[in-house]
Design an enzyme around this catalytic site. Structure first.
Site, mmCIF file in Angstrom:
data_model
loop_
_atom_site.group_PDB
_atom_site.id
_atom_site.type_symbol
_atom_site.label_atom_id
_atom_site.label_comp_id
_atom_site.label_asym_id
_atom_site.label_seq_id
_atom_site.Cartn_x
_atom_site.Cartn_y
_atom_site.Cartn_z
ATOM 1 C CG LEU A 159 -2.158 -0.929 1.090
ATOM 2 C CD1 LEU A 159 -2.936 -0.964 2.401
ATOM 3 C CD2 LEU A 159 -3.079 -0.499 -0.050
ATOM 4 C CG ASN A 160 4.262 1.927 2.442
ATOM 5 O OD1 ASN A 160 3.715 2.803 3.109
ATOM 6 N ND2 ASN A 160 4.803 0.845 2.977
ATOM 7 C CG ASP A 194 -6.327 5.765 5.120
ATOM 8 O OD1 ASP A 194 -5.637 5.019 5.844
ATOM 9 O OD2 ASP A 194 -7.575 5.706 5.101
ATOM 10 C CB ILE A 230 -9.034 -3.658 3.840
ATOM 11 C CG1 ILE A 230 -8.825 -2.159 3.563
ATOM 12 C CG2 ILE A 230 -8.146 -4.495 2.963
ATOM 13 C CD1 ILE A 230 -7.406 -1.700 3.843
#
Length: 349
Positions: A162-163, A277, A307
């Site tokens: 996700l980075n 986020d 998720i």
């Protein structure tokens, strides 16, 4: 009633002249109102008619504007939004194994006049197929409403992380990044309004999905915070984050996130597969010492899974928030109750 002042030939201007007195002296009787008084009443009536006409014209324009809004008509966006030389924004779409949603998202944002470029963050092991790339490029060209066609590109990553959604992008032509998930659709006029809000405060985050935090308890000098979702924002009337599933921020934060944010936070996001986020919100708040800006506007979620739908999501988010705060050594988030509203589409504001 104040006297009407006039001048007669051979009479000093300091001496008041009254037509009524003259008629009484010469005829012995006063028959009617003087002509100046009659003109005064006529002029007053004309003013009233003019005022009524102006009110009717204003009401007609207001009703026409509301009808136009209801019928789906909107004025052309300002040149500062539609012209690449005036700014515009880069749409950064995060996707993962949902090609049908990706196609819808790309087609929609290609249609928005403020879109200068569309970048798709691709983090799957296999690269996108040539047919998918060709299809999306064709969609971008066909859907764009201007002579200038947005630049379209896949940003490929070998690792599912996700980075990746906040990696720096080479050759960007805009300072504004609109970060959005592949299952979120924001109406073009609403998006352009949010962009103008961001232009007025380009160091902060401007978005459509607010979240909040609050101090839950404190023990032995250690504070424990809770992360609240939409219903908490609605109930409390405050927020301290706008999450990056639909938010504008300056491209400089891509560099700050990747190269200057503590690597322990990167590792945390990688391990938990969540909370990137929150990490970005903390980063911007820590850099600016200012709250984000929530823009009122309807967004549509076209996907049904993610998720956030997991039962453990809320507990995980609370843990993320507190772990990140401990890494920062302070709570940088700032709460606010300010909301940006486009008054052109509101009856009362």
């Amino acid at each position: 009633m104040s006297a009407i002042i006039g001048l007669r030939d051979g009479v000093s201007a300091a001496v008041p002249y009254s037509p009524a007195k003259e008629k009484a002296a010469t005829r012995g009787v006063y028959h009617s109102r003087s002509p100046p008084m009659r003109r005064r009443h006529l002029l007053s009536g004309a003013r009233v008619k003019l005022l009524l006409a102006a009110c009717i014209a204003f009401a007609t324009l207001l009703i026409a504007g509301r009808i136009g809004s209801i019928m789906g008509w909107n004025p052309s966006p300002s040149s500062s939004v539609s012209s690449p030389s005036g700014g515009g924004y880069t749409v950064l779409i995060n996707t993962w194994k949902r090609n049908s949603l990706l196609k819808q998202a790309v087609a929609h944002y290609a249609y928005c006049s403020g879109t200068d470029a569309i970048h798709v963050v691709w983090s799957e092991r296999d690269p996108p197929s040539e047919s998918l790339k060709a299809y999306l490029r064709k969609i971008v060209v066909s859907k764009s409403q201007s002579a200038y066609k947005p630049n379209f590109r896949f940003d490929l990553n070998e690792e599912d992380n996700l980075n990746n959604r906040f990696k720096p992008i080479k050759d960007l032509r805009t300072d504004a990044i609109f970060s959005v998930d592949d299952d979120v659709i924001v109406h073009c006029s609403t998006l352009d309004f949010a962009f103008t809000v961001w232009q007025s405060a380009s160091d902060t985050m401007v978005g459509f999905v607010p979240r909040m935090h609050w101090l839950d308890k404190e023990k032995d000098g250690v504070a424990y915070y809770r992360n609240g979702g939409w219903w908490s924002v609605w109930w409390m009337g405050t927020y301290s984050m706008v999450v990056s599933k639909a938010a504008f921020f300056h491209r400089k934060y891509l560099d700050l996130y990747t190269y200057q944010m503590p690597s322990s936070i990167h590792d945390y996001v990688t391990r938990e597969r969540n909370c990137e986020d929150i990490a970005m919100s903390l980063l911007v708040a820590n850099a600016t010492s200012a709250p984000p800006i929530w823009v009122k506007g309807k967004i549509h979620e076209i996907g049904a899974s993610g998720i956030s739908s997991l039962n453990s999501h809320s507990k995980t988010r609370n843990k993320c928030l507190n772990d990140f705060v401990s890494l920062y050594g302070t709570m940088p988030l700032i709460s606010t109750n300010v909301k940006a509203v486009d008054s052109r589409h509101e009856w009362f504001w």
